[in-house]
Design a protein around this motif. Structure first.
Motif, PDB file in Angstrom:
ATOM      1  N   SER A   1     -10.117   1.917  -8.559  1.00  0.00           N
ATOM      2  CA  SER A   1      -9.945   3.224  -9.193  1.00  0.00           C
ATOM      3  C   SER A   1     -11.246   3.810  -9.722  1.00  0.00           C
ATOM      4  CB  SER A   1      -8.910   3.133 -10.314  1.00  0.00           C
ATOM      5  OG  SER A   1      -9.332   2.205 -11.285  1.00  0.00           O
ATOM      6  N   SER A   2     -12.365   3.063  -9.569  1.00  0.00           N
ATOM      7  CA  SER A   2     -13.641   3.575 -10.081  1.00  0.00           C
ATOM      8  C   SER A   2     -14.813   2.942  -9.333  1.00  0.00           C
ATOM      9  CB  SER A   2     -13.776   3.259 -11.573  1.00  0.00           C
ATOM     10  OG  SER A   2     -13.907   1.847 -11.755  1.00  0.00           O
TER      11      SER A   2
ATOM     12  N   TYR B   1       0.860  -1.183   0.000  1.00  0.00           N
ATOM     13  CA  TYR B   1       0.000   0.000   0.000  1.00  0.00           C
ATOM     14  C   TYR B   1       0.896   1.233   0.000  1.00  0.00           C
ATOM     15  CZ  TYR B   1      -3.490  -3.437   1.235  1.00  0.00           C
ATOM     16  OH  TYR B   1      -4.307  -4.529   1.220  1.00  0.00           O
ATOM     17  N   ASP B   2       0.566   2.221  -0.835  1.00  0.00           N
ATOM     18  CA  ASP B   2       1.431   3.392  -0.929  1.00  0.00           C
ATOM     19  C   ASP B   2       1.210   4.355   0.241  1.00  0.00           C
ATOM     20  OD1 ASP B   2      -0.733   5.193  -1.624  1.00  0.00           O
ATOM     21  OD2 ASP B   2      -0.580   4.526  -3.701  1.00  0.00           O
ATOM     22  N   GLU B   3       2.059   5.340   0.303  1.00  0.00           N
ATOM     23  CA  GLU B   3       2.079   6.315   1.399  1.00  0.00           C
ATOM     24  C   GLU B   3       0.714   6.990   1.587  1.00  0.00           C
ATOM     25  OE1 GLU B   3       4.553   8.285   4.306  1.00  0.00           O
ATOM     26  OE2 GLU B   3       4.982   6.599   3.007  1.00  0.00           O
ATOM     27  N   GLU B   4       0.085   7.379   0.483  1.00  0.00           N
ATOM     28  CA  GLU B   4      -1.209   8.072   0.573  1.00  0.00           C
ATOM     29  C   GLU B   4      -2.277   7.172   1.200  1.00  0.00           C
ATOM     30  OE1 GLU B   4      -4.155  10.974  -1.913  1.00  0.00           O
ATOM     31  OE2 GLU B   4      -2.569   9.945  -3.003  1.00  0.00           O
ATOM     32  N   ILE B   5      -2.307   5.916   0.816  1.00  0.00           N
ATOM     33  CA  ILE B   5      -3.293   4.978   1.376  1.00  0.00           C
ATOM     34  C   ILE B   5      -3.063   4.817   2.875  1.00  0.00           C
ATOM     35  CG2 ILE B   5      -4.004   2.560   1.423  1.00  0.00           C
ATOM     36  CD1 ILE B   5      -3.347   2.518  -1.631  1.00  0.00           C
TER      37      ILE B   5
ATOM     38  N   PRO C   1      -8.042  10.854  -1.302  1.00  0.00           N
ATOM     39  CA  PRO C   1      -7.957  12.197  -1.895  1.00  0.00           C
ATOM     40  C   PRO C   1      -7.588  12.210  -3.375  1.00  0.00           C
ATOM     41  CG  PRO C   1      -6.822  12.158   0.220  1.00  0.00           C
ATOM     42  CD  PRO C   1      -7.194  10.735  -0.110  1.00  0.00           C
ATOM     43  N   ASP C   2      -6.877  11.179  -3.857  1.00  0.00           N
ATOM     44  CA  ASP C   2      -6.454  11.165  -5.262  1.00  0.00           C
ATOM     45  C   ASP C   2      -7.487  10.547  -6.197  1.00  0.00           C
ATOM     46  OD1 ASP C   2      -6.264   8.453  -4.754  1.00  0.00           O
ATOM     47  OD2 ASP C   2      -4.126   8.296  -5.195  1.00  0.00           O
ATOM     48  N   GLY C   3      -8.683  10.238  -5.674  1.00  0.00           N
ATOM     49  CA  GLY C   3      -9.749   9.707  -6.529  1.00  0.00           C
ATOM     50  C   GLY C   3      -9.892   8.194  -6.493  1.00  0.00           C
ATOM     51  N   ARG C   4      -8.946   7.500  -5.866  1.00  0.00           N
ATOM     52  CA  ARG C   4      -9.062   6.055  -5.721  1.00  0.00           C
ATOM     53  C   ARG C   4      -9.904   5.732  -4.490  1.00  0.00           C
ATOM     54  NH1 ARG C   4      -3.158   4.047  -5.039  1.00  0.00           N
ATOM     55  NH2 ARG C   4      -3.168   5.925  -3.739  1.00  0.00           N
TER      56      ARG C   4
ATOM     57  N   LEU D   1     -23.329   3.568  -2.136  1.00  0.00           N
ATOM     58  CA  LEU D   1     -22.153   2.703  -2.197  1.00  0.00           C
ATOM     59  C   LEU D   1     -20.934   3.416  -1.608  1.00  0.00           C
ATOM     60  CD1 LEU D   1     -21.513  -0.129  -3.228  1.00  0.00           C
ATOM     61  CD2 LEU D   1     -20.831   0.883  -5.385  1.00  0.00           C
ATOM     62  N   LEU D   2     -20.742   4.671  -1.986  1.00  0.00           N
ATOM     63  CA  LEU D   2     -19.607   5.443  -1.485  1.00  0.00           C
ATOM     64  C   LEU D   2     -19.744   5.762   0.005  1.00  0.00           C
ATOM     65  CD1 LEU D   2     -18.963   7.895  -4.451  1.00  0.00           C
ATOM     66  CD2 LEU D   2     -17.633   5.879  -3.796  1.00  0.00           C
TER      67      LEU D   2
END
Length: 88
Positions: free
Chosen positions: A45-46, A5-9, A79-82, A69-70
Motif C-alpha cells: 500500500s506504500s 486477489y481482488d477484482e481490481e488486481i 489505479p487505487d494507489g496500491r 523503484l516504481l
C-alpha cells in the motif's frame, strides 16, 4: 495458503501483464489469480512497503529513487494507489 486477489488486481494484471512478460501468462481472471498465487505476488500500500519487501528479498535497492523503484517491471501501480509486486 492461497491469497485472494481482488477484482481490481486481477483486471489490472490481465490488462498490463506484458509490462513484465513478453507473452500473456493468463487469459482469464481465474488464470491470473492462479499465476499470481504461484509466483507469490505481493500487494503493497506504500513505497515504504515496496522498499521493505525488496530489502527482505535481498535485492540491492539502496541507491534507487522512488521513481526508479516504481519503474521496475515487477512493480504494477494499481489505479487505487496500491502496488502489486510480481516476480516472474
Amino acid at each position: 495458503m492461497m491469497y485472494k486477489y481482488d477484482e481490481e488486481i486481477l483486471t489490472y494484471f490481465l490488462a498490463n501483464q506484458q509490462q513484465l512478460f513478453s507473452e500473456n501468462v493468463a487469459e482469464t481472471k481465474e488464470e491470473a489469480e492462479e499465476f499470481l498465487n504461484d509466483c507469490m505476488a505481493v500487494v503493497c500500500s506504500s513505497l515504504k512497503e515496496i522498499r521493505d519487501y525488496f530489502d527482505e528479498a535481498g535485492m540491492d535497492i539502496a541507491g534507487m529513487s522512488d521513481e526508479e523503484l516504481l519503474a521496475a517491471s515487477e512493480v504494477f501501480s494499481l489505479p487505487d494507489g496500491r502496488f502489486l509486486i510480481v516476480e516472474g
